[in-house]
Design an enzyme around this catalytic site. Sequence first.
Site, PDB file in Angstrom:
ATOM      1  N   CYS A   1       0.853  -1.132   0.077  1.00  0.00           N
ATOM      2  CA  CYS A   1      -0.045   0.018  -0.061  1.00  0.00           C
ATOM      3  C   CYS A   1       0.910   1.212  -0.044  1.00  0.00           C
ATOM      4  CB  CYS A   1      -0.868  -0.140   1.471  1.00  0.00           C
ATOM      5  SG  CYS A   1      -1.815   1.413   1.417  1.00  0.00           S
TER       6      CYS A   1
ATOM      7  N   CYS B   1      -0.933   6.146   6.864  1.00  0.00           N
ATOM      8  CA  CYS B   1      -2.057   5.695   7.175  1.00  0.00           C
ATOM      9  C   CYS B   1      -2.056   4.995   8.481  1.00  0.00           C
ATOM     10  CB  CYS B   1      -2.874   5.312   6.157  1.00  0.00           C
ATOM     11  SG  CYS B   1      -4.273   4.208   6.856  1.00  0.00           S
TER      12      CYS B   1
ATOM     13  N   CYS C   1      -8.328   2.088  -0.321  1.00  0.00           N
ATOM     14  CA  CYS C   1      -7.766   1.070   0.549  1.00  0.00           C
ATOM     15  C   CYS C   1      -7.702  -0.241   0.174  1.00  0.00           C
ATOM     16  CB  CYS C   1      -8.624   1.145   1.787  1.00  0.00           C
ATOM     17  SG  CYS C   1      -7.988  -0.012   3.289  1.00  0.00           S
TER      18      CYS C   1
ATOM     19  N   GLN D   1     -20.396  -7.811  11.147  1.00  0.00           N
ATOM     20  CA  GLN D   1     -19.024  -8.258  11.047  1.00  0.00           C
ATOM     21  C   GLN D   1     -18.336  -7.690   9.563  1.00  0.00           C
ATOM     22  OE1 GLN D   1     -17.138 -10.098  13.419  1.00  0.00           O
ATOM     23  NE2 GLN D   1     -19.152 -10.604  14.531  1.00  0.00           N
TER      24      GLN D   1
ATOM     25  N   ASP E   1     -20.139 -11.792  23.097  1.00  0.00           N
ATOM     26  CA  ASP E   1     -19.201 -11.411  21.651  1.00  0.00           C
ATOM     27  C   ASP E   1     -18.942  -9.850  21.944  1.00  0.00           C
ATOM     28  OD1 ASP E   1     -17.954 -10.899  19.590  1.00  0.00           O
ATOM     29  OD2 ASP E   1     -19.628 -11.397  17.967  1.00  0.00           O
TER      30      ASP E   1
ATOM     31  N   CYS F   1     -12.651  -9.486  20.231  1.00  0.00           N
ATOM     32  CA  CYS F   1     -11.829  -8.819  19.132  1.00  0.00           C
ATOM     33  C   CYS F   1     -10.621  -8.013  19.933  1.00  0.00           C
ATOM     34  CB  CYS F   1     -12.657  -8.008  18.289  1.00  0.00           C
ATOM     35  SG  CYS F   1     -13.620  -6.814  19.255  1.00  0.00           S
TER      36      CYS F   1
HETATM   37  C1  SAM Z   1     -18.759  -7.248  18.296  1.00  0.00           C
HETATM   38  S1  SAM Z   1     -20.166  -6.956  18.064  1.00  0.00           S
HETATM   39  C2  SAM Z   1     -21.085  -8.568  17.821  1.00  0.00           C
HETATM   40  C3  SAM Z   1     -22.314  -8.750  17.389  1.00  0.00           C
HETATM   41  C4  SAM Z   1     -22.857  -9.881  16.858  1.00  0.00           C
HETATM   42  N1  SAM Z   1     -22.268 -10.954  17.831  1.00  0.00           N
HETATM   43  C5  SAM Z   1     -22.337 -10.160  15.304  1.00  0.00           C
HETATM   44  O1  SAM Z   1     -21.874 -11.076  15.157  1.00  0.00           O
HETATM   45  O2  SAM Z   1     -22.733  -9.489  14.532  1.00  0.00           O
HETATM   46  C6  SAM Z   1     -20.799  -6.408  19.644  1.00  0.00           C
HETATM   47  C7  SAM Z   1     -22.115  -6.004  19.644  1.00  0.00           C
HETATM   48  O3  SAM Z   1     -22.393  -5.628  21.253  1.00  0.00           O
HETATM   49  C8  SAM Z   1     -23.378  -4.911  21.254  1.00  0.00           C
HETATM   50  N2  SAM Z   1     -23.124  -4.244  22.562  1.00  0.00           N
HETATM   51  C9  SAM Z   1     -22.016  -3.161  22.960  1.00  0.00           C
HETATM   52  N3  SAM Z   1     -22.162  -2.967  24.403  1.00  0.00           N
HETATM   53  C10 SAM Z   1     -23.061  -3.778  25.020  1.00  0.00           C
HETATM   54  C11 SAM Z   1     -23.738  -3.739  25.971  1.00  0.00           C
HETATM   55  N4  SAM Z   1     -23.168  -3.235  27.372  1.00  0.00           N
HETATM   56  N5  SAM Z   1     -24.557  -4.958  26.235  1.00  0.00           N
HETATM   57  C12 SAM Z   1     -25.233  -5.574  25.221  1.00  0.00           C
HETATM   58  N6  SAM Z   1     -24.761  -5.383  23.973  1.00  0.00           N
HETATM   59  C13 SAM Z   1     -23.667  -4.476  23.776  1.00  0.00           C
HETATM   60  C14 SAM Z   1     -23.190  -3.863  20.033  1.00  0.00           C
HETATM   61  O4  SAM Z   1     -24.474  -3.111  19.920  1.00  0.00           O
HETATM   62  C15 SAM Z   1     -22.806  -4.915  18.917  1.00  0.00           C
HETATM   63  O5  SAM Z   1     -23.808  -5.200  18.385  1.00  0.00           O
END
Ligand code: SAM
Length: 445
Positions: free
Chosen positions: A66, A72, A151, A277, A375, A401
């Site tokens: 890149c 960046c 990008c 995602q 998650d 993550c």
């Molecule tokens: C990494 S994403 C994963 C979403 C889903 N599992 C997916 O794979 O699409 C994290 C999710 O957690 C939600 N989130 C963030 N803080 C939160 C909280 N305190 N309680 C519940 N959900 C939350 C966000 O809105 C988001 O949709």
Amino acid sequence: MKLRVEKVVAGGLGLGRREDGCTVLVPGVLPGELVRVKVRRSHRSYQEASLVELLEPSPQRRLPPCPWYERCGGCDLQHANYPSQLELKQQILRELLQRHGLDAQVEPVLAPPLASEQEFNYRQRIRLQVAEGRLGFFQAGSHRFTEVEQCLLARPAINQVWRQLPASSSWRRLADQCQALEFSLDPQSGQVVLLLHHRRRPRPAEREAAWQLCRELAQLKGIAFLPVGHQAGPFIDRQSGARGRDGSEQLRLHFLFPAAIAGRSLELTVEPTAFCQVNEGQNRRLLARLLELLQPAGDEVLADLHCGMGNFSLPLALGCGRVYGVDIQAAAIRGAIRNAQANGIENCRFNRAGAQEGLAALYAAGVNPDILLLDPPRGGCLELVRAVGDPRPSRIIMISCDPATMVRDLAVLGQKGYRVAGMQLIDMFPQTHHLETITLLRHSG
Ligand SMILES: C[S@@+](CC[C@H](N)C(=O)[O-])C[C@H]1O[C@@H](n2cnc3c(N)ncnc32)[C@H](O)[C@@H]1O
């Protein structure tokens, strides 16, 4: 100063030591390299430095493809060939596990990293900064803006739209009040949705400019405004010409899970303002791995406490007795409910709530999940894992993550009797230090 790089640590920084033992952290280097560095900042226990000269480069080093790589802040491992990026990430994970005393437990069940099929062009969603009408990114760890014209991580359709924007007078009219711009590719139509992070509610002339831009660029599916401090909207749909508040319906992104993954094909949609995602191929493989690790028994109750639009809860519902999904974001829950209906999945309930409150509400209603799916965003879910109560779910799946917050949270679950039964790094974000993992925990009691 000359420095021998010992290793690359979380955050993608190389670590070396001065003769007196003081730690020096440098970006853009690889293990084993001898480099000349310049110290930029000194802290009590370490120094931050920048690379001046490569004296002995690593055989794993390559020329970053890149042209914006040095400026960046997005990618920080592009100077390593892809197989060695995976090794670096696995090593970072191992080291964090070791620091929390989890290495002996995890090592026998730690699978090799799952590489991304696409090393580049994998991002189906990307957010740019807008500065005086120009598009770009902030440099690493700063708010210094760098203009960028494309990008290598973004899907080609996104780059196509991006390249055409600067020449459009409609875009220039919009860019004035734009802080940031998100491109999302709708995999079904191959078209792109723009999400404008607008400084204020759009005025009629700006709505008109957005509509004009939709007509100019055939690859656009539509445009959504996200005014700071206000509800999202209006949503402008190119095909139907709709320009209203309910346009989020038309501007949804469509994702397909083929039947080979969950036994039945599923089509899930998400509003452009809700989480999804960014690496579609790896998301499918993550789901496949999740199903393989979990193998839910047909009557088990699962609570997905960060469920988004049902990305995991809905495929899992096909193999569970009942699924409860919770997410803090309204657009995500709207999506999950709609996706359950559209796919005829009836054994799910979705509620908007914080994860902790959602779990407490389940316990209060007499629902004791057999399986928890966590998650969380990068900050992890410390309070939530502390709140996991009795009767304990027999299994917990954690998708993370950020490995640093993950090991912290796993350690708390360890104190509650959970043991790691499987872990794998899923490379969602090639070229960057970002590290996604899936972990299965079983209660030992
Ligand atoms: C990494 S994403 C994963 C979403 C889903 N599992 C997916 O794979 O699409 C994290 C999710 O957690 C939600 N989130 C963030 N803080 C939160 C909280 N305190 N309680 C519940 N959900 C939350 C966000 O809105 C988001 O949709």
